[in-house]
Design an enzyme around this catalytic site. Structure first.
Site, short mmCIF file in Angstrom:
data_model
loop_
_atom_site.label_atom_id
_atom_site.label_comp_id
_atom_site.label_asym_id
_atom_site.label_seq_id
_atom_site.Cartn_x
_atom_site.Cartn_y
_atom_site.Cartn_z
N GLU A 48 -5.50 -8.33 0.22
CA GLU A 48 -4.92 -7.11 0.78
C GLU A 48 -5.87 -5.94 0.61
OE1 GLU A 48 -0.72 -5.97 0.71
OE2 GLU A 48 -0.65 -7.32 -1.00
N ASP A 49 -5.70 -4.95 1.49
CA ASP A 49 -6.51 -3.75 1.39
C ASP A 49 -6.08 -2.90 0.20
OD1 ASP A 49 -4.05 -3.19 2.58
OD2 ASP A 49 -4.87 -1.93 4.16
N ASP B 272 0.25 -0.03 -2.79
CA ASP B 272 0.75 1.32 -3.04
C ASP B 272 2.12 1.18 -3.73
OD1 ASP B 272 1.29 4.03 -2.88
OD2 ASP B 272 1.50 4.09 -0.71
N PHE C 94 -4.34 9.76 0.41
CA PHE C 94 -4.34 8.87 1.57
C PHE C 94 -5.78 8.53 1.94
CE2 PHE C 94 -3.78 7.34 5.86
CZ PHE C 94 -2.68 6.50 5.69
P1 5GP Z 1 2.89 -0.63 0.01
O1 5GP Z 1 3.86 -1.58 0.68
O2 5GP Z 1 2.27 -1.18 -1.23
O3 5GP Z 1 3.51 0.73 -0.20
O4 5GP Z 1 1.77 -0.34 1.06
C1 5GP Z 1 0.85 -1.26 1.42
C2 5GP Z 1 0.32 -0.93 2.79
O5 5GP Z 1 0.44 0.46 3.10
C3 5GP Z 1 -1.16 -1.22 2.84
O6 5GP Z 1 -1.40 -2.54 3.23
C4 5GP Z 1 -1.64 -0.19 3.84
O7 5GP Z 1 -1.50 -0.71 5.14
C5 5GP Z 1 -0.71 0.97 3.67
N1 5GP Z 1 -1.27 2.01 2.78
C6 5GP Z 1 -0.92 2.33 1.52
N2 5GP Z 1 -1.66 3.33 1.04
C7 5GP Z 1 -2.53 3.65 2.02
C8 5GP Z 1 -3.59 4.59 2.13
O8 5GP Z 1 -3.94 5.38 1.23
N3 5GP Z 1 -4.26 4.62 3.33
C9 5GP Z 1 -3.94 3.78 4.36
N4 5GP Z 1 -4.67 3.90 5.47
N5 5GP Z 1 -2.96 2.88 4.29
C10 5GP Z 1 -2.27 2.80 3.13
#
Ligand code: 5GP
Length: 154
Positions: A75-76, A79, A128
């Site tokens: 995963e990238d 969050d 972000f």
């Molecule tokens: P989570 O479900 O953990 O809140 O979020 C995961 C997904 O949210 C990541 O795979 C990504 O697509 C997006 N995301 C979370 N933080 C960021 C950020 O700082 N920048 C971007 N571009 N996407 C984010």
């Protein structure tokens, strides 16, 4: 990771879209052979900078790509942890031999679901980020580095 997979050929499961550049660079650095590369896609932020809630799998994998396989989920960024939780829940139902989680960026401040990350690149603050696969409304993914998006006032 090469050490961990000396005995078990892994299947890399990239989580689209944000993880595609990291996955491409990662597999090119692996010394052990990789059994296959697969991709999952989840519903996500929908162009917003805040999560829309509970992600769903929108493009999944056939059972035989997962069953009895040693998976490395790539995963990238983690969050809140909701995307990872949905991903792991979906994959576990397909009975893999093992699952490890490899994440380029860990943003722990907004975590809502405890998430055990096996391999982490960098821990980042609650800003972000864009570039290197990460987008805002599909833009900026192609930037070669990772950048903090300037917050708009208010
Ligand atoms: P989570 O479900 O953990 O809140 O979020 C995961 C997904 O949210 C990541 O795979 C990504 O697509 C997006 N995301 C979370 N933080 C960021 C950020 O700082 N920048 C971007 N571009 N996407 C984010």
């Amino acid at each position: 990771m090469d050490r961990d997979y000396a005995a078990h050929t892994p299947v890399f499961v990239g989580v689209l879209k944000g993880g595609f550049i990291f996955l491409a660079d990662l597999v090119r650095r692996m010394q052990v052979s990789v059994l296959s590369v697969e991709f999952l896609r989840l519903s996500s932020y929908g162009g917003n900078k805040t999560s829309s809630g509970f992600p769903k799998i929108v493009v999944g994998l056939p059972d035989d790509a997962v069953e009895n396989r040693h998976l490395v989920v790539v995963e990238d960024i983690v969050d809140t942890g909701l995307t990872t939780a949905a991903t792991l829940r979906y994959l576990r139902e397909k009975k893999p031999a093992s699952i490890k989680l490899c994440v380029l960026l860990d943003k722990p401040e907004r975590r809502r679901v405890p998430t055990l990350i096996d391999y982490v690149g960098f821990t980042v603050p609650d800003r972000f980020l864009v570039g290197y696969g990460l987008d805002l409304d599909q833009r900026y993914r192609q930037l070669p580095g990772i950048y903090i998006l300037n917050q708009e006032p208010g």
